[in-house]
Write a protein that holds these residues in place. Structure first.
Motif, PDB file in Angstrom:
ATOM      1  N   VAL A  37       0.840  -1.195   0.000  1.00  0.00           N
ATOM      2  CA  VAL A  37       0.000   0.000   0.000  1.00  0.00           C
ATOM      3  C   VAL A  37       0.877   1.246   0.000  1.00  0.00           C
ATOM      4  O   VAL A  37       1.853   1.332   0.747  1.00  0.00           O
ATOM      5  CB  VAL A  37      -0.937   0.007   1.224  1.00  0.00           C
ATOM      6  CG1 VAL A  37      -1.681   1.311   1.349  1.00  0.00           C
ATOM      7  CG2 VAL A  37      -1.898  -1.166   1.141  1.00  0.00           C
ATOM      8  N   ALA A  39       0.400   5.393   0.465  1.00  0.00           N
ATOM      9  CA  ALA A  39      -0.592   6.384   0.869  1.00  0.00           C
ATOM     10  C   ALA A  39       0.074   7.591   1.513  1.00  0.00           C
ATOM     11  O   ALA A  39       1.171   7.492   2.065  1.00  0.00           O
ATOM     12  CB  ALA A  39      -1.588   5.768   1.844  1.00  0.00           C
ATOM     13  N   ALA A  67      -4.003   7.666  -2.027  1.00  0.00           N
ATOM     14  CA  ALA A  67      -3.649   6.289  -1.708  1.00  0.00           C
ATOM     15  C   ALA A  67      -3.831   5.398  -2.925  1.00  0.00           C
ATOM     16  O   ALA A  67      -4.801   5.545  -3.659  1.00  0.00           O
ATOM     17  CB  ALA A  67      -4.504   5.771  -0.561  1.00  0.00           C
ATOM     18  N   ASN A  68      -2.886   4.499  -3.104  1.00  0.00           N
ATOM     19  CA  ASN A  68      -3.003   3.468  -4.118  1.00  0.00           C
ATOM     20  C   ASN A  68      -3.207   2.156  -3.380  1.00  0.00           C
ATOM     21  O   ASN A  68      -2.261   1.598  -2.820  1.00  0.00           O
ATOM     22  CB  ASN A  68      -1.760   3.416  -5.007  1.00  0.00           C
ATOM     23  CG  ASN A  68      -1.897   2.410  -6.118  1.00  0.00           C
ATOM     24  OD1 ASN A  68      -2.846   1.630  -6.160  1.00  0.00           O
ATOM     25  ND2 ASN A  68      -0.954   2.415  -7.031  1.00  0.00           N
ATOM     26  N   LEU A  69      -4.448   1.680  -3.373  1.00  0.00           N
ATOM     27  CA  LEU A  69      -4.813   0.486  -2.620  1.00  0.00           C
ATOM     28  C   LEU A  69      -5.111  -0.704  -3.529  1.00  0.00           C
ATOM     29  O   LEU A  69      -5.718  -1.683  -3.095  1.00  0.00           O
ATOM     30  CB  LEU A  69      -6.031   0.792  -1.744  1.00  0.00           C
ATOM     31  CG  LEU A  69      -5.860   1.975  -0.793  1.00  0.00           C
ATOM     32  CD1 LEU A  69      -7.181   2.360  -0.170  1.00  0.00           C
ATOM     33  CD2 LEU A  69      -4.834   1.688   0.261  1.00  0.00           C
ATOM     34  N   LEU A  72      -4.359  -4.351  -2.529  1.00  0.00           N
ATOM     35  CA  LEU A  72      -5.172  -5.034  -1.523  1.00  0.00           C
ATOM     36  C   LEU A  72      -6.177  -5.988  -2.155  1.00  0.00           C
ATOM     37  O   LEU A  72      -6.691  -6.882  -1.498  1.00  0.00           O
ATOM     38  CB  LEU A  72      -5.925  -4.016  -0.667  1.00  0.00           C
ATOM     39  CG  LEU A  72      -5.079  -3.126   0.226  1.00  0.00           C
ATOM     40  CD1 LEU A  72      -5.952  -2.083   0.906  1.00  0.00           C
ATOM     41  CD2 LEU A  72      -4.329  -3.934   1.253  1.00  0.00           C
ATOM     42  N   ILE A  82     -11.815   1.538   4.340  1.00  0.00           N
ATOM     43  CA  ILE A  82     -10.675   2.303   4.850  1.00  0.00           C
ATOM     44  C   ILE A  82     -11.184   3.407   5.772  1.00  0.00           C
ATOM     45  O   ILE A  82     -12.304   3.901   5.595  1.00  0.00           O
ATOM     46  CB  ILE A  82      -9.816   2.907   3.719  1.00  0.00           C
ATOM     47  CG1 ILE A  82     -10.623   3.877   2.876  1.00  0.00           C
ATOM     48  CG2 ILE A  82      -9.206   1.819   2.867  1.00  0.00           C
ATOM     49  CD1 ILE A  82      -9.780   4.665   1.885  1.00  0.00           C
ATOM     50  N   ALA A 111      -9.737   1.941  -6.527  1.00  0.00           N
ATOM     51  CA  ALA A 111      -8.810   1.819  -5.401  1.00  0.00           C
ATOM     52  C   ALA A 111      -7.668   2.820  -5.435  1.00  0.00           C
ATOM     53  O   ALA A 111      -6.794   2.781  -4.589  1.00  0.00           O
ATOM     54  CB  ALA A 111      -8.253   0.403  -5.350  1.00  0.00           C
ATOM     55  N   TRP A 141      -7.130  -0.162   7.130  1.00  0.00           N
ATOM     56  CA  TRP A 141      -7.964  -0.809   6.113  1.00  0.00           C
ATOM     57  C   TRP A 141      -8.359  -2.202   6.571  1.00  0.00           C
ATOM     58  O   TRP A 141      -7.620  -2.883   7.274  1.00  0.00           O
ATOM     59  CB  TRP A 141      -7.270  -0.852   4.760  1.00  0.00           C
ATOM     60  CG  TRP A 141      -5.947  -1.536   4.717  1.00  0.00           C
ATOM     61  CD1 TRP A 141      -5.703  -2.870   4.548  1.00  0.00           C
ATOM     62  CD2 TRP A 141      -4.666  -0.920   4.845  1.00  0.00           C
ATOM     63  NE1 TRP A 141      -4.361  -3.112   4.561  1.00  0.00           N
ATOM     64  CE2 TRP A 141      -3.693  -1.935   4.733  1.00  0.00           C
ATOM     65  CE3 TRP A 141      -4.234   0.389   5.028  1.00  0.00           C
ATOM     66  CZ2 TRP A 141      -2.336  -1.679   4.805  1.00  0.00           C
ATOM     67  CZ3 TRP A 141      -2.884   0.637   5.100  1.00  0.00           C
ATOM     68  CH2 TRP A 141      -1.955  -0.384   4.988  1.00  0.00           C
TER      69      TRP A 141
END
Length: 168
Positions: A37, A39, A67-69, A72, A82, A111, A141
Motif C-alpha cells: 500500500v 498512501a 492512496a493506491n490500494l 489489496l 478504509i 482503489a 484498512w
C-alpha cells in the motif's frame, strides 16, 4: 439400488463439501498475499478548534488523502473499508484514537484515491488537552473477502500540531 432421495442427498452433500474446499483454498491463498500500500495524508486546514459547552475540545479539519490500494485486491476480495484516524497521547490515556473519515472501495478500479475532504467526524477530546498537542494521522484498512478471514492493517501517514489557542 438407492432411492432418488438418497441420490439427491449424496449430490447435495458432495456439492457442499466441494464448496467448502474451494472457500478454504481461497482463504489459504490469501494468507500468502502481501500487499504494498502507498498512501499519504496531510492536514491542509484546521477549520475550527474550540471548547464545547461541556468542556471538551472539538476540532474539524480539512485534509488531502492520496492512496493506491490496488494491491489489496485479489480475486476473492469483495470490498475494502478504509478509515483515517487521529492518534494522540494525553495524561489520561497513552493512546487516543478518533476516526475522522471513512470510505468503502467496492472494486479495484476505484482503489486509487486522490481526495481533499473535510473530516466526516470531528476530533473530540474528553477534556481540554488538545491545545498544542501533536497528532498523528493513521490510515486503517479492512479487506473483506467473499469467503475467508477479514484482513486488517494500518499505516502511519503524517503528524501535525494543533494550535496552542482555540480558533473560531
Amino acid at each position: 439400488m438407492q432411492s432418488w432421495v438418497q441420490r439427491l442427498l449424496t449430490t447435495a452433500t458432495t456439492a457442499a463439501l466441494l464448496l467448502l474446499a474451494a472457500c478454504c483454498a481461497a482463504s489459504a491463498l490469501d494468507a500468502f498475499h502481501v500487499p504494498s500500500v502507498q498512501a499519504q495524508a496531510h492536514v491542509t486546514k484546521i477549520n475550527r478548534f474550540h471548547k464545547q459547552l461541556n468542556g471538551n475540545d472539538k476540532v474539524t479539519l480539512t485534509f488531502n488523502v492520496s492512496a493506491n490500494l490496488e494491491s489489496l485486491f485479489t480475486w476473492s476480495t469483495k470490498q475494502v473499508f478504509i478509515f483515517l484516524t487521529a492518534e494522540y497521547e494525553n495524561s489520561k490515556n497513552s493512546l487516543n484514537q478518533v476516526s475522522l473519515w471513512d470510505h468503502i472501495i467496492p472494486d479495484k478500479d476505484k482503489a486509487n484515491l486522490q481526495v481533499e475532504v473535510k473530516s466526516k467526524y470531528p476530533l473530540i477530546d474528553q477534556g481540554s488537552s488538545l491545545r498544542g498537542k501533536k497528532v498523528q494521522l493513521v490510515l486503517h484498512w479492512h479487506v473483506m473477502p467473499k469467503a475467508g478471514v477479514m484482513i486488517r492493517d494500518r499505516m502511519a501517514l503524517s503528524e501535525f500540531n494543533l494550535p496552542d489557542s482555540y480558533t473560531s
